[in-house]
Design a protein around this motif. Structure first.
Motif, PDB file in Angstrom:
ATOM      1  N   TRP A   1      32.571  34.012  52.021  1.00 35.93           N
ATOM      2  CA  TRP A   1      32.145  35.350  52.430  1.00 35.93           C
ATOM      3  C   TRP A   1      33.136  35.972  53.404  1.00 35.93           C
ATOM      4  O   TRP A   1      33.317  37.182  53.433  1.00 35.93           O
ATOM      5  N   LEU A   2      33.745  35.134  54.248  1.00 36.26           N
ATOM      6  CA  LEU A   2      34.515  35.633  55.386  1.00 36.26           C
ATOM      7  C   LEU A   2      36.002  35.775  55.087  1.00 36.26           C
ATOM      8  O   LEU A   2      36.718  36.396  55.854  1.00 36.26           O
ATOM      9  N   LYS A   3      36.452  35.193  54.004  1.00 38.56           N
ATOM     10  CA  LYS A   3      37.874  35.244  53.699  1.00 38.56           C
ATOM     11  C   LYS A   3      38.284  36.640  53.234  1.00 38.56           C
ATOM     12  O   LYS A   3      37.603  37.275  52.455  1.00 38.56           O
ATOM     13  N   THR A   4      39.416  37.109  53.714  1.00 38.77           N
ATOM     14  CA  THR A   4      39.942  38.394  53.283  1.00 38.77           C
ATOM     15  C   THR A   4      40.698  38.212  51.965  1.00 38.77           C
ATOM     16  O   THR A   4      41.010  37.099  51.552  1.00 38.77           O
ATOM     17  N   GLU A   5      40.998  39.326  51.313  1.00 41.73           N
ATOM     18  CA  GLU A   5      41.767  39.241  50.073  1.00 41.73           C
ATOM     19  C   GLU A   5      43.129  38.607  50.314  1.00 41.73           C
ATOM     20  O   GLU A   5      43.653  37.888  49.470  1.00 41.73           O
ATOM     21  N   GLU A   6      43.713  38.874  51.478  1.00 38.64           N
ATOM     22  CA  GLU A   6      45.016  38.292  51.796  1.00 38.64           C
ATOM     23  C   GLU A   6      44.921  36.774  51.902  1.00 38.64           C
ATOM     24  O   GLU A   6      45.773  36.039  51.391  1.00 38.64           O
ATOM     25  N   GLU A   7      43.867  36.295  52.546  1.00 34.41           N
ATOM     26  CA  GLU A   7      43.688  34.853  52.671  1.00 34.41           C
ATOM     27  C   GLU A   7      43.458  34.214  51.311  1.00 34.41           C
ATOM     28  O   GLU A   7      43.989  33.133  51.014  1.00 34.41           O
ATOM     29  N   LEU A   8      42.672  34.871  50.479  1.00 35.80           N
ATOM     30  CA  LEU A   8      42.426  34.343  49.148  1.00 35.80           C
ATOM     31  C   LEU A   8      43.711  34.302  48.331  1.00 35.80           C
ATOM     32  O   LEU A   8      43.953  33.351  47.583  1.00 35.80           O
ATOM     33  N   ALA A   9      44.538  35.346  48.472  1.00 30.44           N
ATOM     34  CA  ALA A   9      45.789  35.395  47.724  1.00 30.44           C
ATOM     35  C   ALA A   9      46.715  34.243  48.112  1.00 30.44           C
ATOM     36  O   ALA A   9      47.471  33.730  47.273  1.00 30.44           O
ATOM     37  N   GLU A  10      46.661  33.815  49.360  1.00 25.43           N
ATOM     38  CA  GLU A  10      47.525  32.728  49.823  1.00 25.43           C
ATOM     39  C   GLU A  10      47.237  31.421  49.093  1.00 25.43           C
ATOM     40  O   GLU A  10      48.122  30.587  48.917  1.00 25.43           O
ATOM     41  N   ILE A  11      45.997  31.225  48.673  1.00 20.87           N
ATOM     42  CA  ILE A  11      45.665  30.007  47.940  1.00 20.87           C
ATOM     43  C   ILE A  11      45.582  30.271  46.434  1.00 20.87           C
ATOM     44  O   ILE A  11      45.130  29.428  45.668  1.00 20.87           O
ATOM     45  N   GLY A  12      46.029  31.461  46.030  1.00 19.53           N
ATOM     46  CA  GLY A  12      46.079  31.785  44.605  1.00 19.53           C
ATOM     47  C   GLY A  12      44.736  32.105  43.999  1.00 19.53           C
ATOM     48  O   GLY A  12      44.546  31.951  42.790  1.00 19.53           O
ATOM     49  N   LEU A  13      43.796  32.578  44.813  1.00 22.81           N
ATOM     50  CA  LEU A  13      42.450  32.854  44.325  1.00 22.81           C
ATOM     51  C   LEU A  13      42.244  34.355  44.160  1.00 22.81           C
ATOM     52  O   LEU A  13      42.292  35.102  45.134  1.00 22.81           O
ATOM     53  N   PRO A  14      42.019  34.829  42.929  1.00 20.39           N
ATOM     54  CA  PRO A  14      41.652  36.232  42.738  1.00 20.39           C
ATOM     55  C   PRO A  14      40.313  36.500  43.424  1.00 20.39           C
ATOM     56  O   PRO A  14      39.590  35.565  43.773  1.00 20.39           O
ATOM     57  N   PRO A  15      39.957  37.766  43.644  1.00 19.33           N
ATOM     58  CA  PRO A  15      38.626  38.048  44.222  1.00 19.33           C
ATOM     59  C   PRO A  15      37.554  37.270  43.460  1.00 19.33           C
ATOM     60  O   PRO A  15      37.473  37.353  42.233  1.00 19.33           O
ATOM     61  N   PRO A  16      36.738  36.485  44.162  1.00 17.52           N
ATOM     62  CA  PRO A  16      35.849  35.517  43.494  1.00 17.52           C
ATOM     63  C   PRO A  16      34.561  36.140  42.956  1.00 17.52           C
ATOM     64  O   PRO A  16      33.457  35.849  43.420  1.00 17.52           O
ATOM     65  N   PHE A  17      34.708  36.987  41.937  1.00 14.32           N
ATOM     66  CA  PHE A  17      33.535  37.615  41.339  1.00 14.32           C
ATOM     67  C   PHE A  17      32.571  36.573  40.767  1.00 14.32           C
ATOM     68  O   PHE A  17      31.365  36.817  40.673  1.00 14.32           O
ATOM     69  N   TRP A  18      33.104  35.405  40.388  1.00 12.31           N
ATOM     70  CA  TRP A  18      32.296  34.330  39.830  1.00 12.31           C
ATOM     71  C   TRP A  18      31.329  33.725  40.847  1.00 12.31           C
ATOM     72  O   TRP A  18      30.403  32.997  40.477  1.00 12.31           O
ATOM     73  N   ALA A  19      31.520  34.008  42.119  1.00  8.08           N
ATOM     74  CA  ALA A  19      30.726  33.365  43.168  1.00  8.08           C
ATOM     75  C   ALA A  19      29.472  34.146  43.536  1.00  8.08           C
ATOM     76  O   ALA A  19      28.739  33.736  44.437  1.00  8.08           O
ATOM     77  N   PHE A  20      29.223  35.269  42.853  1.00  4.59           N
ATOM     78  CA  PHE A  20      28.097  36.126  43.211  1.00  4.59           C
ATOM     79  C   PHE A  20      27.339  36.547  41.951  1.00  4.59           C
ATOM     80  O   PHE A  20      27.931  36.742  40.892  1.00  4.59           O
ATOM     81  N   ALA A  21      26.032  36.727  42.106  1.00  4.32           N
ATOM     82  CA  ALA A  21      25.194  37.186  40.999  1.00  4.32           C
ATOM     83  C   ALA A  21      25.041  38.696  41.117  1.00  4.32           C
ATOM     84  O   ALA A  21      24.136  39.199  41.784  1.00  4.32           O
ATOM     85  N   TRP A  22      25.925  39.433  40.477  1.00  2.00           N
ATOM     86  CA  TRP A  22      25.951  40.887  40.574  1.00  2.00           C
ATOM     87  C   TRP A  22      24.732  41.500  39.880  1.00  2.00           C
ATOM     88  O   TRP A  22      24.173  40.934  38.944  1.00  2.00           O
TER      89      TRP A  22
END
Length: 217
Positions: free
Chosen positions: A39-60
């Motif tokens: 929840w707390l990670k920014t897009e920049e932090e996610l990009a550093e580990i090669g993770l696209p925005p984690p849409f899979w982690a939420f029930a939209w």
């Protein structure tokens, strides 16, 4: 350092909890919540580990509404070949299999979705297939195409509309779950059902989203 593919599944496990989306409690998904750092990670932090925005982690909301419709109307998918497009967690595809679909292909270009789907399918004792191919413009003969919450971006919507229209024109049932996104092509759609879907305020602008299931006509 970017995560290697072998690390995707452990990452999903470490950053989610197995829970039931409020509008489809029959289904269990590995989802992020306020207790997880995702929840707390920014897009920049996610990009550093090669993770696209984690849409899979939420029930939209769009996915929850569409999954609810499929579970409540199993005749929509029973015995049929189904595509769950932009599958994310695989919620809609899992619902289709629980409703009796013969075969479900979950498609999402985010490679992390493969790991999330594998875990979620296991939790629900179903076996969807997965592809990370960009299927827009393709037609593999699906009987039903399900798309939860896909009209959030103008350019993406412009690609989807002619594809969905072509699929519908040749006889596929194309259903969309949408919570009022800006680029929904309402003039091409038939309303089938409306739901009030509980969501997380951190993701949306409300705690409940009015979500409509539409059919391309």
């Amino acid at each position: 350092m970017p995560l290697a593919p072998a690390d995707f599944e452990p990452f999903v496990r470490a950053n989610t909890a197995l829970c039931q989306p409020p509008h489809v409690p029959e289904i269990h998904l590995h989802l992020a919540d306020e207790a997880h750092d995702l929840w707390l990670k920014t897009e920049e932090e996610l990009a550093e580990i090669g993770l696209p925005p984690p849409f899979w982690a939420f029930a939209w909301a769009g996915g929850q509404g569409l999954a609810r419709y499929v579970l409540d109307h199993p005749e929509t998918v029973k015995g049929l070949d189904v595509l769950d497009f932009a599958a994310g967690s695989g919620l809609v595809g899992i619902a289709a299999l629980k409703a009796g679909a013969d075969k479900v292909l979950c498609a999402d270009i985010d490679p992390f979705c493969r790991a999330a789907l594998r875990l979620n399918a296991e939790a629900n004792e179903v076996r969807p297939e997965f592809t990370a191919d960009d299927l827009v413009g393709q037609d593999r003969g699906w009987d039903v195409v399900l798309a939860g919450d896909v009209f959030y971006d103008r350019a993406f919507a412009a690609r989807l509309v002619p594809w969905f229209e072509a699929l519908a024109a040749r006889g596929a049932l194309v259903l969309v779950g949408d919570p009022g996104r800006s680029y929904l092509p309402k003039d091409r759609l038939q309303r089938l059902a409306v739901y009030q879907v509980p969501v997380t305020r951190a993701l949306e602008d409300a705690e409940v989203k009015k979500t409509t299931v539409w059919r391309f006509v």
